[in-house]
Scaffold this motif. Structure first.
Motif, PDB file in Angstrom:
ATOM      1  N   GLU A 134       0.858  -1.190   0.000  1.00  0.00           N
ATOM      2  CA  GLU A 134       0.000   0.000   0.000  1.00  0.00           C
ATOM      3  C   GLU A 134       0.892   1.236   0.000  1.00  0.00           C
ATOM      4  OE1 GLU A 134      -3.669   0.151   2.491  1.00  0.00           O
ATOM      5  OE2 GLU A 134      -2.660   1.846   3.472  1.00  0.00           O
ATOM      6  N   LEU A 135       0.682   2.111  -0.988  1.00  0.00           N
ATOM      7  CA  LEU A 135       1.441   3.357  -1.092  1.00  0.00           C
ATOM      8  C   LEU A 135       0.627   4.473  -0.443  1.00  0.00           C
ATOM      9  CD1 LEU A 135       2.642   3.108  -4.814  1.00  0.00           C
ATOM     10  CD2 LEU A 135       3.820   2.330  -2.754  1.00  0.00           C
ATOM     11  N   ASN A 136       1.118   4.969   0.683  1.00  0.00           N
ATOM     12  CA  ASN A 136       0.439   6.036   1.414  1.00  0.00           C
ATOM     13  C   ASN A 136       1.179   7.340   1.125  1.00  0.00           C
ATOM     14  OD1 ASN A 136      -0.788   7.762   3.199  1.00  0.00           O
ATOM     15  ND2 ASN A 136      -0.527   6.476   4.993  1.00  0.00           N
ATOM     16  N   ILE A 137       0.706   8.060   0.113  1.00  0.00           N
ATOM     17  CA  ILE A 137       1.367   9.308  -0.296  1.00  0.00           C
ATOM     18  C   ILE A 137       0.708  10.439   0.482  1.00  0.00           C
ATOM     19  CG2 ILE A 137       2.063  10.733  -2.259  1.00  0.00           C
ATOM     20  CD1 ILE A 137       1.556   8.243  -4.023  1.00  0.00           C
ATOM     21  N   TYR A 138       1.239  10.684   1.670  1.00  0.00           N
ATOM     22  CA  TYR A 138       0.642  11.634   2.612  1.00  0.00           C
ATOM     23  C   TYR A 138       1.192  13.024   2.285  1.00  0.00           C
ATOM     24  CZ  TYR A 138      -1.043  13.304   7.187  1.00  0.00           C
ATOM     25  OH  TYR A 138      -1.692  13.970   8.197  1.00  0.00           O
ATOM     26  N   TYR A 139       0.489  13.736   1.407  1.00  0.00           N
ATOM     27  CA  TYR A 139       1.024  14.994   0.887  1.00  0.00           C
ATOM     28  C   TYR A 139       0.019  16.126   1.061  1.00  0.00           C
ATOM     29  CZ  TYR A 139       3.161  18.371  -2.274  1.00  0.00           C
ATOM     30  OH  TYR A 139       3.732  19.497  -2.804  1.00  0.00           O
ATOM     31  N   VAL A 140       0.443  17.195   1.736  1.00  0.00           N
ATOM     32  CA  VAL A 140      -0.366  18.401   1.891  1.00  0.00           C
ATOM     33  C   VAL A 140       0.156  19.432   0.905  1.00  0.00           C
ATOM     34  CG1 VAL A 140      -1.113  20.217   3.465  1.00  0.00           C
ATOM     35  CG2 VAL A 140      -0.797  17.886   4.316  1.00  0.00           C
ATOM     36  N   ALA A 141      -0.660  19.823  -0.060  1.00  0.00           N
ATOM     37  CA  ALA A 141      -0.235  20.747  -1.116  1.00  0.00           C
ATOM     38  C   ALA A 141      -0.268  22.181  -0.586  1.00  0.00           C
ATOM     39  CB  ALA A 141      -1.132  20.603  -2.334  1.00  0.00           C
ATOM     40  N   ALA A 142       0.844  22.613   0.015  1.00  0.00           N
ATOM     41  CA  ALA A 142       0.906  23.925   0.657  1.00  0.00           C
ATOM     42  C   ALA A 142       1.630  24.978  -0.183  1.00  0.00           C
ATOM     43  CB  ALA A 142       1.604  23.797   2.013  1.00  0.00           C
ATOM     44  N   ASP A 143       2.173  24.586  -1.318  1.00  0.00           N
ATOM     45  CA  ASP A 143       2.924  25.502  -2.174  1.00  0.00           C
ATOM     46  C   ASP A 143       1.983  26.147  -3.177  1.00  0.00           C
ATOM     47  OD1 ASP A 143       4.626  26.837  -3.863  1.00  0.00           O
ATOM     48  OD2 ASP A 143       5.987  25.153  -4.204  1.00  0.00           O
ATOM     49  N   GLY A 144       1.837  27.468  -3.082  1.00  0.00           N
ATOM     50  CA  GLY A 144       0.932  28.181  -3.975  1.00  0.00           C
ATOM     51  C   GLY A 144       1.356  28.168  -5.427  1.00  0.00           C
ATOM     52  N   ASP A 145       2.608  27.824  -5.698  1.00  0.00           N
ATOM     53  CA  ASP A 145       3.088  27.748  -7.080  1.00  0.00           C
ATOM     54  C   ASP A 145       2.902  26.357  -7.681  1.00  0.00           C
ATOM     55  OD1 ASP A 145       3.925  30.417  -7.134  1.00  0.00           O
ATOM     56  OD2 ASP A 145       5.832  29.910  -6.182  1.00  0.00           O
ATOM     57  N   GLU A 146       2.402  25.424  -6.886  1.00  0.00           N
ATOM     58  CA  GLU A 146       2.198  24.062  -7.367  1.00  0.00           C
ATOM     59  C   GLU A 146       0.748  23.902  -7.818  1.00  0.00           C
ATOM     60  OE1 GLU A 146       3.539  19.635  -5.962  1.00  0.00           O
ATOM     61  OE2 GLU A 146       2.560  20.895  -4.461  1.00  0.00           O
TER      62      GLU A 146
END
Length: 333
Positions: A134-146
């Motif tokens: 199981e791939l748990n990609i725990y990512y919070v997209a906090a970059d406004g340029d992303e």
């Protein structure tokens, strides 16, 4: 195997849909044995964290660097590299132990966000004998340029790298609900090589300590109410994508399991309920599931699976805006 509760997930034949998810309870062989004895159909191991592996690499690099500098007086106080076990080595050892001593399938878990390192970790886990990953990609997209496409591309790149590294290992991807078009994204995951999706990751929410004005971490266990969001998307995904579906977050009772099955989930992962009430809830839920099947004259759980999915529901608009309007209209002061 009680065939009335049987389930299939990631190509694995399971005695029921009750699968403990990654938590401290699945971190040790003794904990896994206790869960198996209580009736778990499989386990998802605790995660191997990307940060742990990076920290170990930095420590080893610093250790070897210090040796190269020739600090002869301190050499006797430095541990031998052969005696140091990295987080990955300890994790792989646990995988091997579980496969040796457990009869139920063992699903390993990788937790991280960057594109580096996943392939090698996955290959090692496959060689250690894990039944699936199981791939748990725990990512919070906090970059406004992303951009949103960049966030999705991160997931897809990681999955592509892992699938290329372990072409035969069943793979599940654990995602959050915070995607613009979850069904389209699941379709992309399926195309790249995901065998299953896990809906949904629970992002831990920070609190603020008023006096110190510092963030503080809080672990709040899930509640059955959280299952509702998952039920909506299980039903919608089941109708449109031929992929296995695991639900995680909000599964506490036999009723929760039945609702997830009706919407189309293949398995129900549990952690908070087990941490609150102990492994003994597993046989209790099984007994209640069988009682419900008898009472409603079903031969098996598989017979009702997907019966209320988006395709089969009497009013599929209830999974969309109609539910919102009806709920507002039903309220009275």
């Amino acid at each position: 195997m009680n065939n009335r509760l049987e389930a299939r997930y990631l190509g694995l034949a399971l005695s029921s849909p009750l699968v403990p998810s990654a938590s401290p309870l699945t971190a040790t062989l003794s904990g896994a044995r206790t869960l198996e004895d209580a009736g778990a159909a499989a386990i998802v191991m605790h995660s191997l964290f990307e940060e742990e592996c990076q920290q170990d690499q930095q420590m080893l690099h610093q250790f070897l660097y210090d040796r190269e500098q020739g600090h002869a007086e301190s050499d006797g106080y430095l541990p031998e590299p052969d005696g140091f076990k990295t987080a990955e080595e300890r994790y792989l050892e646990t995988v091997r132990q579980m496969k040796e001593h457990l009869e139920i399938p063992v699903i390993a878990s990788l937790n991280g966000v960057t594109r580096r390192g996943w392939s090698e970790h996955a290959r090692q886990i496959a060689e250690a004998g894990a039944d699936a990953l199981e791939l748990n990609i725990y990512y919070v997209a906090a970059d406004g340029d992303e951009a949103a496409q960049d966030v999705e591309r991160r997931y897809l790149d990681i999955l592509h790298a892992v699938r290329s590294s372990v072409p035969d290992l069943p793979l599940a991807v654990k995602i959050s609900s915070q995607f613009t078009s979850p069904v389209h994204f699941v379709k992309q995951l399926k195309q790249i090589g995901a065998d299953a999706v896990v809906l949904f990751n629970r992002f831990l929410q920070p609190d603020i300590h008023l006096e110190s004005r510092r963030l503080r971490s809080l672990l709040e266990l899930s509640r059955s109410e959280e299952l509702r969001e998952r039920l909506r998307w299980i039903a919608i995904v089941r109708a449109q994508v031929a992929v296995d579906i695991a639900v995680t977050g909000g599964v506490h009772t036999a009723e929760d399991v039945i609702k997830a099955q009706m919407c189309g989930a293949d398995i129900t992962q549990m952690a908070s309920a087990l941490m609150q009430r102990g492994p003994g809830i597993l046989p209790e839920i099984k007994t209640m599931l069988l009682h419900w099947l008898d009472e409603h004259e079903y031969d098996s759980l598989l017979q009702l699976k997907g019966s209320v999915s988006y395709r089969n529901a009497a009013d599929p608009s209830g999974f969309e805006r109609a539910n919102y309007l009806e709920t507002l209209d039903s309220w009275r002061p």
